[in-house]
Design a protein around this motif. Structure first.
Motif, PDB file in Angstrom:
ATOM      1  N   ARG A   1       0.861  -1.184   0.000  1.00 21.34           N
ATOM      2  CA  ARG A   1       0.000   0.000   0.000  1.00 21.34           C
ATOM      3  C   ARG A   1       0.899   1.236   0.000  1.00 21.34           C
ATOM      4  O   ARG A   1       1.824   1.324   0.793  1.00 21.34           O
ATOM      5  N   HIS A   2       0.598   2.185  -0.871  1.00 26.99           N
ATOM      6  CA  HIS A   2       1.521   3.307  -1.020  1.00 26.99           C
ATOM      7  C   HIS A   2       0.779   4.569  -1.411  1.00 26.99           C
ATOM      8  O   HIS A   2      -0.374   4.528  -1.886  1.00 26.99           O
ATOM      9  N   ASP A   3       1.442   5.697  -1.232  1.00 28.15           N
ATOM     10  CA  ASP A   3       0.886   6.987  -1.616  1.00 28.15           C
ATOM     11  C   ASP A   3       1.613   7.481  -2.858  1.00 28.15           C
ATOM     12  O   ASP A   3       1.171   7.277  -3.980  1.00 28.15           O
ATOM     13  N   ASP A   4       2.770   8.091  -2.649  1.00 24.17           N
ATOM     14  CA  ASP A   4       3.560   8.599  -3.773  1.00 24.17           C
ATOM     15  C   ASP A   4       4.881   7.845  -3.797  1.00 24.17           C
ATOM     16  O   ASP A   4       5.936   8.383  -3.457  1.00 24.17           O
ATOM     17  N   SER A   5       4.837   6.595  -4.171  1.00 26.16           N
ATOM     18  CA  SER A   5       6.011   5.723  -4.100  1.00 26.16           C
ATOM     19  C   SER A   5       6.272   5.071  -5.451  1.00 26.16           C
ATOM     20  O   SER A   5       5.367   4.875  -6.262  1.00 26.16           O
ATOM     21  N   SER A   6       7.539   4.699  -5.654  1.00 27.51           N
ATOM     22  CA  SER A   6       7.906   3.903  -6.828  1.00 27.51           C
ATOM     23  C   SER A   6       8.019   2.446  -6.395  1.00 27.51           C
ATOM     24  O   SER A   6       8.653   2.132  -5.396  1.00 27.51           O
ATOM     25  N   ILE A   7       7.382   1.555  -7.147  1.00 29.06           N
ATOM     26  CA  ILE A   7       7.357   0.135  -6.813  1.00 29.06           C
ATOM     27  C   ILE A   7       8.031  -0.636  -7.944  1.00 29.06           C
ATOM     28  O   ILE A   7       7.685  -0.468  -9.122  1.00 29.06           O
ATOM     29  N   ARG A   8       8.975  -1.498  -7.564  1.00 24.12           N
ATOM     30  CA  ARG A   8       9.663  -2.308  -8.570  1.00 24.12           C
ATOM     31  C   ARG A   8       9.826  -3.725  -8.030  1.00 24.12           C
ATOM     32  O   ARG A   8      10.234  -3.922  -6.884  1.00 24.12           O
ATOM     33  N   ALA A   9       9.513  -4.702  -8.865  1.00 27.93           N
ATOM     34  CA  ALA A   9       9.658  -6.105  -8.486  1.00 27.93           C
ATOM     35  C   ALA A   9      10.421  -6.832  -9.588  1.00 27.93           C
ATOM     36  O   ALA A   9       9.950  -6.919 -10.726  1.00 27.93           O
ATOM     37  N   ASP A  10      11.606  -7.344  -9.243  1.00 30.04           N
ATOM     38  CA  ASP A  10      12.446  -8.071 -10.190  1.00 30.04           C
ATOM     39  C   ASP A  10      12.490  -9.536  -9.803  1.00 30.04           C
ATOM     40  O   ASP A  10      12.848  -9.880  -8.664  1.00 30.04           O
TER      41      ASP A  10
END
Length: 286
Positions: A239-248
């Protein structure tokens, strides 16, 4: 002639008061091989090492105050060490008011503890740097501003509460609790079954395997969450607001909105929950 005498008297006063602030202790105390060492100190360089010694702990404390100029100190400094029921309680007792014009003031304060490997630690302090090696009991640390380096500690319960500082561990297992304001936490080669981390601003970097049924809960405002999965799998909810999400890695996205992302990895049953305000989140599975 009078000037020379005055300078001499100032030097004598300065030297005398500086000597009163010095403290030295080097003794061995009885402690159980699985007892607890409870340390409360302020602004000290602390080194605690676990060894194969018997049911004793060596406590060596050196505090040297160096002053150049006119200096007056009213108060006292002492450290009490008490062995109670197989445990060791170390308490700093300081009450002082420094008055005067100081040209130079330096405090060199070191605490060295050699203890049985199986002891647990409870550490509280305002400032200071902590180096802990080869301790295999539970470790609880609560300090304001400082750094902690843990090496080869084989316990299964770790708890850290700090305001501003850094935590570094070369391994870990069992449960981890972190409550921090402006701090960086980095843990390598871990096998945690439970993580509960609350950070305001700072980086949380952990390289860990995931245990089936394990719970991993991370809540951060700013900074970075870097979660490197060494083995295992499960469900990831972010859960996030102003975030960058990365899944490798071999992640599968189950759900994604502007403020929520759910992924799975493998067939494991671990649960990883991340809540981030203005932070970057990176998941890696090799």
């Amino acid at each position: 002639m009078n000037t020379t005498l005055t300078l001499s008297l100032v030097f004598i006063v300065s030297f005398a008061f500086a000597q009163q602030d010095d403290f030295h202790l080097d003794k061995e105390y009885a402690v159980s091989s699985n007892g607890t060492i409870d340390l409360n100190s302020s602004d000290a360089d602390v080194l605690i090492t676990g060894t194969s010694r018997g049911a004793t702990a060596r406590v060596k404390i050196d505090r040297v105050v160096t002053v150049k100029g006119w200096y007056k100190s009213e108060g006292s400094f002492n450290v009490s060490v008490n062995a109670e029921n197989g445990n060791l309680i170390i308490r700093e007792q300081q009450s002082s008011v420094n008055i005067g014009i100081i040209g130079y003031y330096n405090e060199d304060y070191k605490i060295l503890i050699e203890a049985p490997e199986g002891v647990s630690l409870i550490i509280r302090g305002d400032d200071g740097d902590y180096t802990i090696k080869n301790i295999n009991g539970a470790i609880s640390m609560n300090f304001d501003d400082g750094n902690a380096q843990l090496t080869s500690c084989g316990g299964d319960r770790f708890s850290f509460r700090l305001d501003d500082g850094d935590i570094r561990m070369d391994k870990g297992r069992g449960s981890l609790e972190v409550v921090a304001d402006d701090a960086d936490v980095e843990i390598l080669d871990a096998h945690f079954s439970q993580i509960n981390a609350r950070l305001d601003d700072g980086d949380f970097i952990v390289h860990t395997s995931l245990e089936n049924g394990g719970e991993y809960d991370i809540d951060t405002e700013d900074g970075m969450v870097f979660f490197d999965i060494l083995s295992g799998g499960g469900e990831f909810s972010i859960r996030h607001d102003d975030s960058s999400i990365r899944a490798d890695g071999d992640f599968k996205v189950l759900e994604e909105t502007e403020s929520f992302k759910k992924l799975t990895l493998g067939s494991g049953t671990a649960r990883v929950k991340v809540r981030a305000d203005d932070a970057s989140v990176k998941l890696i599975a090799k």
